[in-house]
Design a protein around this motif. Structure first.
Motif, short mmCIF file in Angstrom:
data_model
loop_
_atom_site.label_atom_id
_atom_site.label_comp_id
_atom_site.label_asym_id
_atom_site.label_seq_id
_atom_site.Cartn_x
_atom_site.Cartn_y
_atom_site.Cartn_z
N LEU A 142 0.83 -1.20 0.00
CA LEU A 142 0.00 0.00 0.00
C LEU A 142 0.87 1.25 0.00
N PHE A 143 1.84 1.29 0.89
CA PHE A 143 2.68 2.47 1.05
C PHE A 143 3.59 2.68 -0.16
N SER A 144 4.07 1.60 -0.75
CA SER A 144 4.89 1.71 -1.96
C SER A 144 4.06 2.19 -3.14
N ALA A 145 2.81 1.71 -3.24
CA ALA A 145 1.93 2.13 -4.33
C ALA A 145 1.61 3.62 -4.23
N VAL A 146 1.31 4.09 -3.02
CA VAL A 146 1.02 5.51 -2.82
C VAL A 146 2.27 6.34 -3.09
N TYR A 163 8.34 3.51 0.60
CA TYR A 163 7.41 3.14 1.66
C TYR A 163 7.85 3.65 3.03
N VAL A 164 9.15 3.85 3.22
CA VAL A 164 9.63 4.36 4.52
C VAL A 164 9.08 5.75 4.78
N THR A 165 9.19 6.63 3.77
CA THR A 165 8.68 8.00 3.91
C THR A 165 7.18 8.01 4.10
N GLY A 221 -1.28 -2.06 5.78
CA GLY A 221 -2.04 -0.82 5.79
C GLY A 221 -3.40 -1.02 5.14
N GLY A 222 -4.40 -0.31 5.62
CA GLY A 222 -5.75 -0.42 5.08
C GLY A 222 -6.44 0.93 5.00
N GLU A 223 -7.77 0.91 5.19
CA GLU A 223 -8.58 2.12 5.05
C GLU A 223 -8.10 3.28 5.92
N PRO A 224 -7.81 3.08 7.21
CA PRO A 224 -7.36 4.23 8.02
C PRO A 224 -6.09 4.86 7.47
N GLU A 225 -5.17 4.04 7.00
CA GLU A 225 -3.90 4.57 6.49
C GLU A 225 -4.09 5.31 5.17
N GLU A 276 -4.17 -10.25 0.02
CA GLU A 276 -4.61 -9.04 -0.65
C GLU A 276 -3.40 -8.21 -1.03
N HIS A 277 -3.59 -7.32 -2.01
CA HIS A 277 -2.44 -6.61 -2.55
C HIS A 277 -2.86 -5.29 -3.18
#
Length: 299
Positions: A142-146, A163-165, A221-225, A276-277
């Motif tokens: 999730l974080f890498s995609a964003v 994803y770290v940032t 990570g999910g909806e809240p993130e 999930e991915h």
């Protein structure tokens, strides 16, 4: 497996065979270890998958025995993180059972669902003029995609788009806006679990641990993130999926605003069978340009 994680596993295995209840430090260590192991269930390395699955199953069995010994029911709200942990537990069980019986009917059904999802997501992507850019299934997807989207939109410089940032941004935003997120983050131990309030919300310590796990571990990570990242970077994040609705919009404000900058990612329930991915959705023109540059460089 890293040496530090080996030591944690040894510590857990040795403590799981004693009758002494774990102290808070041990509980914290176990939570961090579990997050790491859950992330590694998505590894393409079968040895890593198998090792992580085996330890996870032993941890789960130990927790269940603790609950039984304390004669306390373990009731857990079905928030997005809880559902993910349940799915990962099922994945661990499947990976740990090397000689599980083959179920052709179930395999056929999953294959059909995966194909239908793929077609549905592609149809939506074609309408939007975007194409899937695959993100590694390493627990940080999730974080890498964003991060990939934020780089495309020139919101983050390329050297910071990782994803770290993005994990740090999500964690910091949630931590500094507890009133916005606590109602959607019930206690990890359930309403009747140790440390939970009567309303079932996280205690301040649990909330801090949750935020730290988002920042420093491979916690899913999910909806809240997604909502936190939309607000932290002040950009709408649209999630394309195979279900209904086809596009789930997360906006930084109370009402959608017109903007040329929209981060688009895809959510796949069946892409990897048991997990999930998230992937990034890049404009087709961007992908064509990158492919053209690569081809020119080698011609």
């Amino acid at each position: 497996m890293a040496g530090s994680r080996k030591n944690k596993i040894k510590k857990f295995v040795s403590s799981s065979h004693t009758n002494n209840p774990p102290d808070q430090v041990q509980t914290d260590d176990d939570n961090v270890l579990m997050d790491d192991l859950l992330a590694e269930l998505d590894s393409r390395n079968q040895t890593v998958q198998q090792e992580s699955a085996t330890v996870l199953l032993e941890m789960q069995e130990n927790q269940e025995n603790t609950v039984k010994d304390n004669c306390r029911p373990a009731k857990k709200k079905q928030d997005s993180r809880s559902r993910h942990e349940a799915r990962q537990a099922r994945k661990a069980e499947a990976l740990a059972k090397n000689h599980a019986p083959i179920d052709p009917e179930a395999d056929s059904r999953l294959e059909k669902e995966a194909k239908e999802e793929e077609i549905s997501i592609k149809e939506t992507c074609d309408k939007l003029g975007v194409q899937t850019h695959e993100i590694p299934p390493d627990g940080h997807c999730l974080f890498s995609a964003v991060a990939d989207q934020l780089a495309l939109l020139n919101i983050l410089p390329p050297n910071q788009a990782n994803y770290v940032t993005v994990r740090a941004a999500a964690s910091n935003f949630i931590y500094t806006h507890p009133d916005h997120f606590l109602p959607f983050l019930p206690s990890a131990f359930g309403e009747d679990g140790v440390g939970a309030t009567s309303e079932g919300f996280m205690t301040p310590r649990q909330f801090e641990q949750y935020c730290m796990s988002i920042k420093d571990t491979g916690a899913w990570g999910g909806e809240p993130e997604i909502l936190a990242l939309s607000q932290a970077y002040n950009v709408p994040i649209h999630v394309v999926q195979g279900g209904v609705p086809r596009i789930v919009e997360h906006n930084p404000g109370p009402s959608p605003r017109s903007s040329a900058k929209v981060a688009r990612i895809s959510f796949h329930r069946r892409m990897y069978g048991l997990g999930e991915h998230y992937n990034s959705l890049r404009p087709k023109t961007t992908i064509s340009q990158v492919a053209g540059k690569i081809q020119s460089a080698f011609s």
